[in-house]
Design an enzyme around this catalytic site. Structure first.
Site, PDB file in Angstrom:
ATOM      1  N   HIS A   1       0.853  -1.182   0.000  1.00 33.93           N
ATOM      2  CA  HIS A   1       0.000   0.000   0.000  1.00 33.93           C
ATOM      3  C   HIS A   1       0.894   1.239   0.000  1.00 33.93           C
ATOM      4  O   HIS A   1       2.124   1.139   0.035  1.00 33.93           O
ATOM      5  CB  HIS A   1      -0.938  -0.006   1.205  1.00 33.93           C
ATOM      6  CG  HIS A   1      -2.071  -0.982   1.074  1.00 33.93           C
ATOM      7  ND1 HIS A   1      -3.067  -0.844   0.139  1.00 33.93           N
ATOM      8  CD2 HIS A   1      -2.347  -2.121   1.770  1.00 33.93           C
ATOM      9  CE1 HIS A   1      -3.916  -1.841   0.248  1.00 33.93           C
ATOM     10  NE2 HIS A   1      -3.504  -2.647   1.223  1.00 33.93           N
TER      11      HIS A   1
ATOM     12  N   ASP B   1      -0.086   6.996  -3.779  1.00 34.01           N
ATOM     13  CA  ASP B   1      -1.222   6.566  -4.593  1.00 34.01           C
ATOM     14  C   ASP B   1      -1.607   7.593  -5.657  1.00 34.01           C
ATOM     15  O   ASP B   1      -1.824   7.242  -6.819  1.00 34.01           O
ATOM     16  CB  ASP B   1      -2.441   6.302  -3.709  1.00 34.01           C
ATOM     17  CG  ASP B   1      -2.354   4.967  -2.980  1.00 34.01           C
ATOM     18  OD1 ASP B   1      -1.422   4.185  -3.284  1.00 34.01           O
ATOM     19  OD2 ASP B   1      -3.195   4.706  -2.111  1.00 34.01           O
TER      20      ASP B   1
END
Length: 386
Positions: free
Chosen positions: A122, A151
């Site tokens: 992540h 991200d």
């Protein structure tokens, strides 16, 4: 006409980075079709301007539907780990055989090759391996800026840039290509200035990195008293960015600070100046400080709350936010504007209809069979309309 109008993008549904990449392309005019699994409950709050097409990619009929969809597409955005689409027979080589102009963008955490390529991760993991996490956070512990840097900046934003560059190159070669977008590498690239500023050859190293290797001890990481946030009387904050001497002089003039007593260049006494400024800012509310610094070039701003930022005067003047408080696309193009209409800011799922499949060459009877067999889901009640 919007800048990307006329381009068709097929976005395979994933988590935050890929939907943001698709959102950018959609906001600037591309037709974006989200391909999801039937009956999927995949969380996605970045659906604005897109249409959803649920396809069972594990079935032979579903694979054929997807192949036909991509034969007329300009771009595919794929967010899966390396090998997933190849195992389905839907990888870039498979699809580009029938569409050599296709731009196949692969957005993953670690890229398509290397020992980490197929590992899970992540944003915090990508930041950690990019090297950037080591300089973010408090003096005691590294911490990420939510999941924005990896991200969205190093991932979705840079992937959309790669797609646009590939589309531009295609106007010369007539050929598509694979965009290998690694969030880890993208995060490092977005942060290129950090490496260059730390170099021994850098002219700003000594000014910016006063105590390299430590957090909250340098010019831009919250270590300086004139580049950080301060608590106000009403438990809100003001952001101070008085870096250059002329801004610092104006800042201290407004606050009636003795610059001889508080030397900005003596970092051994920065903690004293920080304490003094903390005491000063605690004497007024944020609204009062806004009035104090209004119209000045002291580089002091209110830290606006995310649920009320759209009410700030400058944002109202530029119409920077939609009526629901979410930000409008940026940058603004003078001739080919982005989506800026409040009426089009709809994040609810909108399904494709049968017209798309008819354009792909399917008959209504074939479409009805695909729906009945649960190979696809589209936005129409076939029991009553076919």
């Amino acid at each position: 006409m919007m800048a990307l109008k006329g381009y068709r993008v097929v976005e395979l549904v994933g988590l935050a980075p890929a939907p943001f990449c698709g959102l950018i392309l959609s906001d600037f005019g591309a037709q974006v079709i989200r391909v999801d699994r039937p009956h999927s409950k995949q969380p996605d709050c970045l659906k604005r301007g897109k249409k959803s097409f649920h396809i069972d990619l594990k079935s032979s009929d579903g694979k054929q539907v997807f192949r036909r969809l991509t034969q007329t597409a300009d771009v595919v955005i794929e967010p899966f780990r390396p090998g997933v689409m190849e195992n389905l027979g839907l990888g870039p080589k498979d699809l580009m055989t029938n569409n050599e102009k296709l731009i196949y963008a692969r957005l993953t955490g670690y890229g398509q090759t290397g020992p980490m390529a197929k590992r899970a991760g992540h944003d915090i993991n990508y930041l950690a391996l990019s090297g950037i996490l080591s300089i973010l956070g408090t003096a005691k512990t590294p911490s990420p800026p939510i999941n924005l840097l990896g991200d969205f900046a190093g991932g979705g934003l840079l992937c959309s840039l790669g797609i646009c560059m590939a589309l531009l190159e295609r106007t010369k070669s007539g050929k598509g290509q694979v965009v290998d977008s690694s969030i880890t590498e993208g995060t490092a690239y977005v942060s290129s200035w950090i490496w260059h500023s730390m170099s021994d050859k850098s002219t700003v190293k000594d000014m910016v990195w006063l105590q390299p290797g430590q957090r909250e001890r340098n010019l831009l990481d919250g270590g300086t008293p004139f580049y950080r946030c301060y608590l106000t009387k009403d438990n809100k904050h003001m952001a101070v960015g008085a870096l250059e001497p002329q801004f610092y002089d104006k800042f201290t003039e407004i606050l009636e600070l003795d610059t001889n007593l508080y030397n900005r260049y003596d970092f051994t006494k920065w903690h004293q100046l920080t304490e003094k400024l903390s005491q000063i800012f605690a004497t007024k509310t944020q609204k009062e400080w806004i009035q104090v610094f209004d119209g000045t070039d002291a580089c002091v701003s209110p830290v606006l709350e995310i649920d009320s930022v759209q009410q700030y005067g400058h944002h109202i003047d530029r119409q920077s936010f939609f009526s629901d408080g979410t930000p409008k696309p940026s940058p603004i193009l003078s001739r080919t504007p982005t989506l800026r209409d409040n009426n089009n800011n709809n994040s609810n799922e909108e399904m494709v209809d049968k017209e798309l499949l008819i354009d792909m060459g399917y008959t209504e009877q074939e479409i009805n069979l695909l729906v009945t067999n649960k190979t696809i889901e589209i936005g129409i009640d076939f029991n009553s309309k076919l």
